[in-house]
Design a protein around this motif. Structure first.
Motif, PDB file in Angstrom:
ATOM      1  N   ILE A  69       0.832  -1.205   0.000  1.00 17.14           N
ATOM      2  CA  ILE A  69       0.000   0.000   0.000  1.00 17.14           C
ATOM      3  C   ILE A  69       0.870   1.260   0.000  1.00 17.14           C
ATOM      4  O   ILE A  69       0.510   2.275  -0.602  1.00 17.14           O
ATOM      5  N   THR A  70       2.052   1.173   0.607  1.00 15.75           N
ATOM      6  CA  THR A  70       2.970   2.318   0.563  1.00 15.75           C
ATOM      7  C   THR A  70       3.358   2.627  -0.866  1.00 15.75           C
ATOM      8  O   THR A  70       3.310   3.774  -1.316  1.00 15.75           O
ATOM      9  N   PHE A  71       3.724   1.569  -1.590  1.00 14.13           N
ATOM     10  CA  PHE A  71       4.156   1.844  -2.955  1.00 14.13           C
ATOM     11  C   PHE A  71       3.003   2.122  -3.902  1.00 14.13           C
ATOM     12  O   PHE A  71       3.203   2.734  -4.951  1.00 14.13           O
ATOM     13  N   ALA A  72       1.807   1.704  -3.537  1.00 14.65           N
ATOM     14  CA  ALA A  72       0.648   2.124  -4.325  1.00 14.65           C
ATOM     15  C   ALA A  72       0.543   3.642  -4.287  1.00 14.65           C
ATOM     16  O   ALA A  72       0.405   4.304  -5.321  1.00 14.65           O
ATOM     17  N   ALA A  73       0.645   4.215  -3.088  1.00 18.26           N
ATOM     18  CA  ALA A  73       0.567   5.668  -2.966  1.00 18.26           C
ATOM     19  C   ALA A  73       1.722   6.345  -3.695  1.00 18.26           C
ATOM     20  O   ALA A  73       1.542   7.346  -4.387  1.00 18.26           O
ATOM     21  N   ILE A 126      -8.865   8.768   0.447  1.00 16.99           N
ATOM     22  CA  ILE A 126      -9.358   8.589   1.815  1.00 16.99           C
ATOM     23  C   ILE A 126      -9.221   7.134   2.252  1.00 16.99           C
ATOM     24  O   ILE A 126      -8.656   6.831   3.306  1.00 16.99           O
ATOM     25  N   VAL A 127      -9.734   6.209   1.435  1.00 18.23           N
ATOM     26  CA  VAL A 127      -9.693   4.812   1.887  1.00 18.23           C
ATOM     27  C   VAL A 127      -8.278   4.277   1.947  1.00 18.23           C
ATOM     28  O   VAL A 127      -7.943   3.506   2.843  1.00 18.23           O
ATOM     29  N   ILE A 128      -7.442   4.676   0.994  1.00 22.48           N
ATOM     30  CA  ILE A 128      -6.082   4.124   1.007  1.00 22.48           C
ATOM     31  C   ILE A 128      -5.311   4.632   2.204  1.00 22.48           C
ATOM     32  O   ILE A 128      -4.607   3.865   2.885  1.00 22.48           O
ATOM     33  N   SER A 129      -5.436   5.896   2.523  1.00 22.27           N
ATOM     34  CA  SER A 129      -4.698   6.380   3.694  1.00 22.27           C
ATOM     35  C   SER A 129      -5.249   5.758   4.971  1.00 22.27           C
ATOM     36  O   SER A 129      -4.486   5.410   5.874  1.00 22.27           O
ATOM     37  N   THR A 130      -6.573   5.564   5.015  1.00 18.47           N
ATOM     38  CA  THR A 130      -7.147   4.919   6.208  1.00 18.47           C
ATOM     39  C   THR A 130      -6.651   3.477   6.315  1.00 18.47           C
ATOM     40  O   THR A 130      -6.247   3.024   7.388  1.00 18.47           O
ATOM     41  N   THR A 137     -11.032   1.628  -5.855  1.00 23.33           N
ATOM     42  CA  THR A 137     -10.073   1.658  -6.950  1.00 23.33           C
ATOM     43  C   THR A 137     -10.726   1.179  -8.244  1.00 23.33           C
ATOM     44  O   THR A 137     -10.472   1.729  -9.317  1.00 23.33           O
ATOM     45  N   SER A 138     -11.584   0.180  -8.150  1.00 23.15           N
ATOM     46  CA  SER A 138     -12.252  -0.285  -9.372  1.00 23.15           C
ATOM     47  C   SER A 138     -13.182   0.787  -9.905  1.00 23.15           C
ATOM     48  O   SER A 138     -13.401   0.881 -11.113  1.00 23.15           O
ATOM     49  N   TRP A 139     -13.695   1.628  -9.014  1.00 16.99           N
ATOM     50  CA  TRP A 139     -14.604   2.679  -9.469  1.00 16.99           C
ATOM     51  C   TRP A 139     -13.889   3.769 -10.254  1.00 16.99           C
ATOM     52  O   TRP A 139     -14.519   4.541 -10.952  1.00 16.99           O
ATOM     53  N   LEU A 140     -12.577   3.851 -10.139  1.00 15.28           N
ATOM     54  CA  LEU A 140     -11.827   4.783 -10.978  1.00 15.28           C
ATOM     55  C   LEU A 140     -12.067   4.445 -12.448  1.00 15.28           C
ATOM     56  O   LEU A 140     -11.994   5.297 -13.320  1.00 15.28           O
ATOM     57  N   PHE A 141     -12.327   3.169 -12.706  1.00 17.05           N
ATOM     58  CA  PHE A 141     -12.574   2.750 -14.078  1.00 17.05           C
ATOM     59  C   PHE A 141     -14.066   2.630 -14.346  1.00 17.05           C
ATOM     60  O   PHE A 141     -14.551   3.048 -15.396  1.00 17.05           O
ATOM     61  N   ALA A 142     -14.789   2.069 -13.369  1.00 14.75           N
ATOM     62  CA  ALA A 142     -16.197   1.770 -13.628  1.00 14.75           C
ATOM     63  C   ALA A 142     -17.071   3.007 -13.702  1.00 14.75           C
ATOM     64  O   ALA A 142     -18.167   2.938 -14.226  1.00 14.75           O
ATOM     65  N   THR A 143     -16.611   4.164 -13.194  1.00 20.10           N
ATOM     66  CA  THR A 143     -17.439   5.363 -13.286  1.00 20.10           C
ATOM     67  C   THR A 143     -17.248   6.078 -14.615  1.00 20.10           C
ATOM     68  O   THR A 143     -17.766   7.161 -14.824  1.00 20.10           O
ATOM     69  N   THR A 144     -16.478   5.491 -15.542  1.00 19.15           N
ATOM     70  CA  THR A 144     -16.359   6.096 -16.861  1.00 19.15           C
ATOM     71  C   THR A 144     -17.210   5.314 -17.851  1.00 19.15           C
ATOM     72  O   THR A 144     -17.775   4.273 -17.523  1.00 19.15           O
ATOM     73  N   TYR A 145     -17.292   5.859 -19.082  1.00 23.01           N
ATOM     74  CA  TYR A 145     -18.173   5.256 -20.070  1.00 23.01           C
ATOM     75  C   TYR A 145     -17.477   4.239 -20.956  1.00 23.01           C
ATOM     76  O   TYR A 145     -18.086   3.692 -21.865  1.00 23.01           O
ATOM     77  N   ILE A 179     -11.661  -5.474   7.613  1.00 21.64           N
ATOM     78  CA  ILE A 179     -12.283  -6.240   6.522  1.00 21.64           C
ATOM     79  C   ILE A 179     -13.110  -5.352   5.598  1.00 21.64           C
ATOM     80  O   ILE A 179     -12.875  -5.341   4.389  1.00 21.64           O
ATOM     81  N   PRO A 180     -14.087  -4.591   6.125  1.00 25.84           N
ATOM     82  CA  PRO A 180     -14.812  -3.717   5.190  1.00 25.84           C
ATOM     83  C   PRO A 180     -13.903  -2.705   4.529  1.00 25.84           C
ATOM     84  O   PRO A 180     -14.105  -2.323   3.382  1.00 25.84           O
ATOM     85  N   LEU A 181     -12.856  -2.297   5.217  1.00 26.10           N
ATOM     86  CA  LEU A 181     -11.948  -1.317   4.642  1.00 26.10           C
ATOM     87  C   LEU A 181     -11.169  -1.926   3.470  1.00 26.10           C
ATOM     88  O   LEU A 181     -10.971  -1.295   2.446  1.00 26.10           O
ATOM     89  N   ALA A 182     -10.754  -3.179   3.641  1.00 27.60           N
ATOM     90  CA  ALA A 182     -10.029  -3.845   2.561  1.00 27.60           C
ATOM     91  C   ALA A 182     -10.930  -3.994   1.349  1.00 27.60           C
ATOM     92  O   ALA A 182     -10.527  -3.725   0.221  1.00 27.60           O
TER      93      ALA A 182
END
Lengths: 193, 447, 304
Positions: free
Chosen positions: B111-115, B146-150, B224-232, B214-217
């Motif tokens: 997760i560190t290197f993701a950021a 928000i979620v990644i830092s949390t 992250t998937s919504w970065l793609f799924a919220t586009t057309y 668990i819910p956070l994971a």
């Protein structure tokens, strides 16, 4: 001799008067009336709840018949031509056109009507414009104040409330954990077993 | 008497086996390799900062490249922390004890290197603070931040809190002569004395965090998937993306931990603690996760494939039988189908086959994320025309490979350094386990 | 006799001089009165020369064809008050002359192959006839790009335009993948726009225009430095075939520079539609279908 003097003075005054007149004509042309001597006058009337615009074309004081007059409404990016059947001036030098009932004006409903003779052989281009409050008052629809595409401060309430609640709750627990670390540290201070 | 003697013998043995050891030749070579890769990546990043993102092969149509797919990969791997620490804990799978810290440090490193890789991908990284000052809460990127830092904070807590007793052991076994080392462990140990109150507190904390993570994971990979799924875009405009990504993440993370645990087991001779049982169980877990992932893959491809809408159809055609077909089928077969088949057999769940399968899954997972991110961008609604030939393809440049490799090396470096500093298998939890077994044994003996 | 003649000559000369002065004076007055009030007096202006160098030119030598930038009074995150801009593109007239792209690139200091307008060959189905379709940014009313921007670097103005603040943009490029119309371009390198970014900063620009900043996004902005004072955007004016109509939806009038028509009438008569309407983005650019074409479809780009 005397006749010569008089004629010279005449010439001088004629020239002076001519140039002054040229100036005056130009100034009047600035004021949206004809260069040359032709003149257009716009008047507005209403007949049986049909709004009409009348333009009267005069040349040196007398009406001019048989000339096509084009009517426009001035808009931001161009002149909107108004449709009409009889745009040729009648014997009175007048030409009348109906004003459309559904044309938007500015915020208070004003429109600027322009009447124009376009490039006639004798008269050249003659133009007149006048403002009338016959347009529909129009205002742009205001944008939604809260939507997914507004600024960050104006997000839809459900979104803001949900995210804020989740963050507050979860980070509340995290800070509680940090506090527990402090508790652990304190509990070890006096080497209790 | 007997019990306590067994206990103390076991204690000494435990300490000898599990305390962090200095690097030998192999360890130093490994470190050197990692540092070289990181250095090359750092140089490539310097070039990127100087010349702009033109040093990559990203252009107007493929504006997201392997930095983003690497980011998705890292977020995926990081879910394993919650898998082993929390999900297996809540299902009372006690065999997981030796693996908890391995998965947690893998999660933290990932997760560190993701950021970090996201910052690398930004066109103006010095404006990173804009996210906090001008952030728009309607943007999926901000939800991701928000979620990644949390999740990062919670994972660090889940790593650190159970580590406290072992830090105390390190502190106590470090001779006073090594001043800095002693200082380091003392500060981190937070006055750990092993009294009842402290144990109670950490048990309580671990329980709460295990439930919270668990819910956070699930959250981080769904957002992250919504970065793609919220586009057309074709291939992204899918309501299946959340569960699809989460399932894939658990599978990839599980395989990652298997690979790490094999390497550590072999290198540090931990065969007594990470036994064939662990491989067996992890193998079964990986089969289960791969089956779930297979299910979501079928959903993801069969449903639009049945319809073959215009742009969707072109995209799928390219994946199934076009330019990306070799990569696509390799990833699906070696990264998903093969593990299921091999690991269904007991022989397949032995350490060595498991290592091979795990590596295949992880590599397959990396390329799968590439296939999710890049091909879609080559099929916009308005056809790509009137642009240079190279814009019709995306082939990453050496700078992109270097930086990506450096990020992977960096994550491995974090894991390596952690192993050097702290016991990678929880000593106190292993002791607790052994004590439970002893009590059962002595009770049995008594009977 | 001689004296009288001399007197006459003198008087004539005097009169002539007086008349000349009168004429000159009135002509001078004419000149003064015909001055354009809007002309700003500044000494030199920085411009881009044809071979890509920054030159300083005396402002009096400026050809009015070169776009003049101005800093407007109105709030740039709000837009031109009282208007809602809309564009109509007549596909029956487009033959890929490409003048819109040239004009747009010139206006925004872009290399010609990176203009904000793209012209694509479209063919709606196998049996349908191909046609050329220019696509600027559609300035949608439900803009996907504005929704996803994490820092508010792109925003919707009250006049309908979607603007970009290149000082706020962090270069994440989410807006680029979110836009279904591929309207946005990115500044991948400093060298791409023939201008050093530092030098470009000195040219005063309308704050709502897209500017070139390394690592940020740009797109068509409906030329706010033109529309802010009732001038048509450059693509509209440059098109030789009258393809682009531009206007104000509030006034319900659009113009292509020569024809001015009622917007609602135009869309009704020629069956105007919006591209990919069912995505729900509510674009502000309408298309008129390619029927009764002015030119047959030609694959090869015609000579300019």
């Amino acid at each position: 001799m005397r006749s010569h003097t008089i004629s010279i003075k005449k010439i001088v005054s004629l020239v002076g008067i001519c140039s002054l007149m040229l100036c005056a004509q130009y100034l009047r042309a600035q004021d949206s009336t004809a260069s040359g001597e032709a003149k257009l006058d716009i008047s507005f009337s209403e007949q049986d709840s049909v709004k009409k615009i009348t333009a009267k074309l005069t040349h040196a004081g007398s009406a001019v018949a048989g000339i096509d007059i084009h009517f426009y409404v001035k808009k931001s990016f161009g002149l909107l031509p108004l449709e009409g059947e009889n745009i040729t001036t009648d014997d009175n030098g007048e030409s009348t056109i109906d004003f459309p009932t559904d044309l938007p004006g500015d915020a208070s409903g004003n429109v600027v009507v322009i009447a124009r003779v376009e490039d006639d052989e004798n008269l050249g281009t003659v133009e007149a414009s006048k403002t009338v409050n016959w347009g529909l008052p129009s205002k742009p629809e205001p944008l939604q104040s809260r939507a997914l595409w507004t600024s960050g401060n104006n997000a839809p309430w459900p979104l803001t409330i949900t995210i804020t609640s989740i963050v507050v709750i979860v980070w509340g627990i995290i800070f509680y954990m940090f506090y527990q670390l402090v508790v652990i540290k304190r509990a070890g201070k006096y080497n209790k077993t | 008497m007997e019990v306590s003697k067994i206990e103390s013998v076991q204690s000494d043995e435990l300490l000898k086996d599990l305390m962090p050891k200095k690097f030998g030749i192999q360890g130093r070579l490994w470190l050197a390799l990692l540092l070289v890769v990181i250095a090359i990546g750092a140089f490539a990043y310097y070039r990127q900062l100087r010349n702009g993102l033109i040093v990559t092969d990203m252009r107007d149509f493929t504006s997201w490249g392997i930095y983003i797919s690497n980011f998705v990969f890292f977020v995926a791997i990081s879910l394993v922390g919650s898998l082993v620490s929390a999900i297996l804990k809540l299902t009372n799978a006690d065999w997981r004890t030796p693996l908890v810290r391995i998965s947690e440090i893998t999660a933290v490193a990932a997760i560190t290197f993701a950021a970090l890789i996201i910052i690398v991908d930004m066109g103006r990284p010095e404006r990173f603070w804009h996210l906090f000052v001008y952030g728009r809460i309607q943007s999926p990127i901000l939800w991701d931040v928000i979620v990644i830092s949390t999740y990062f904070v919670i994972s660090v807590l889940l790593l650190y809190i159970p580590l406290l007793p072992d830090i105390a052991i390190c502190r106590d076994t470090t001779p006073d002569s090594s001043k800095w080392k002693k200082r380091f462990y003392t500060v981190l140990a937070l006055n750990w004395r092993g009294n009842k109150k402290q144990y109670d507190v950490i048990h309580k904390c671990i329980n709460i965090l295990a439930v919270l993570v668990i819910p956070l994971a699930l959250g981080i990979h769904t957002v992250t998937s919504w970065l793609f799924a919220t586009t057309y875009r074709a291939g992204w405009d899918s309501s299946n993306f959340g569960p699809y990504f989460v399932a894939g993440a658990f599978q990839a993370g599980c395989a990652g931990v298997i690979a790490v645990m094999y390497v550590l087991r072999n290198h540090y001779k931990l065969q007594k603690y990470i036994t064939e049982l662990h491989f067996n169980n992890m193998g079964k877990l990986l089969v289960l996760l791969s089956l779930i992932y297979l299910y979501f893959n079928i959903n993801e491809y069969l449903v639009p494939g049945y319809k073959m809408k215009t742009v969707d159809g072109e995209h799928l055609h390219e994946m199934f039988s076009g330019r990306y077909a070799p990569l696509f089928w390799s990833v699906q077969i070696f990264g998903m189908i093969l593990p299921i088949i091999v690991l269904l057999f007991r022989k397949g769940r032995k350490p060595v086959p498991m290592l091979i399968v795990a590596i295949l899954v992880v590599v397959g997972a990396w390329f799968k994320r590439f296939l999710i991110v890049v091909p879609t961008q080559l099929h916009p609604f308005i056809p790509i025309e009137g642009v240079p030939e190279s814009w019709h393809r995306y082939i990453p440049t050496w700078e992109e490979w270097a930086i990506t490799s450096a990020s992977l090396a960096g994550a491995l470096l974090i894991i390596t350094l952690f192993v050097r500093l702290f016991p990678i298998i929880p000593i106190w939890e292993t002791k607790e386990e052994k004590m439970k077994i002893n009590v059962i044994d002595t009770t049995k003996q008594a009977v | 006799m001689d004296e009288n003649q001399n007197n006459t000559r003198r008087k004539f000369l005097k009169a002539g001089a007086f008349a000349g002065l009168a004429i000159a004076g009135s002509v001078g007055a004419f000149e003064v009165l015909s001055q354009d009030d809007n002309k700003k007096k500044s000494d030199t202006v920085k411009l881009l020369s044809p071979d890509g160098k920054i030159v300083e030119v005396d402002s009096s030598e400026i050809n009015p064809q070169i776009p003049e930038f101005f800093v407007s009074d109105h709030n740039v995150r709000e837009g031109v008050p009282g208007k809602k801009f809309v564009m109509v593109i007549d596909l029956s007239r487009c033959r890929n002359a490409g003048k819109c792209k040239t004009a747009c690139s010139k206006m925004h200091y872009l290399p010609e192959d990176r203009s904000y307008i793209k012209i694509n060959k479209m063919q709606d189905s196998e049996k349908a006839s191909p046609y050329w379709m220019p696509t600027p940014c559609f300035h949608c009313d439900n803009p996907p790009c504005v929704k996803v921007c994490p820092v508010g670097a792109t925003f919707k103005l009250t006049d309908g335009v979607v603007g970009i603040d290149n000082d706020r943009c962090i270069g994440c490029r989410f807006c680029m993948v979110a836009c279904p119309y591929s309207a946005r371009v990115f500044n991948w390198s400093k060298d791409e726009f023939q201008l050093n970014v530092e030098e470009f900063k000195d040219i005063k620009q309308h704050a709502a225009c897209s500017t070139h900043a390394l690592g940020t996004v740009e797109k068509c902005d409906f030329c706010p430095s033109k529309t802010g004072h009732d001038e048509l955007p450059d693509c509209v004016v440059a098109c030789p075939n009258g393809v682009f109509y531009f206007g104000d939806e509030v006034e319900d009038v659009v113009s292509n520079g020569e024809e001015t028509v009622r917007l609602s009438q135009l869309l009704k008569d020629k069956s105007g539609y919006r591209y990919l309407e069912d995505l729900g983005t509510k674009p502000r650019v309408y298309y008129l279908p390619p029927v009764d074409r002015q030119f047959p479809f030609e694959e090869v780009k015609p000579e300019s």
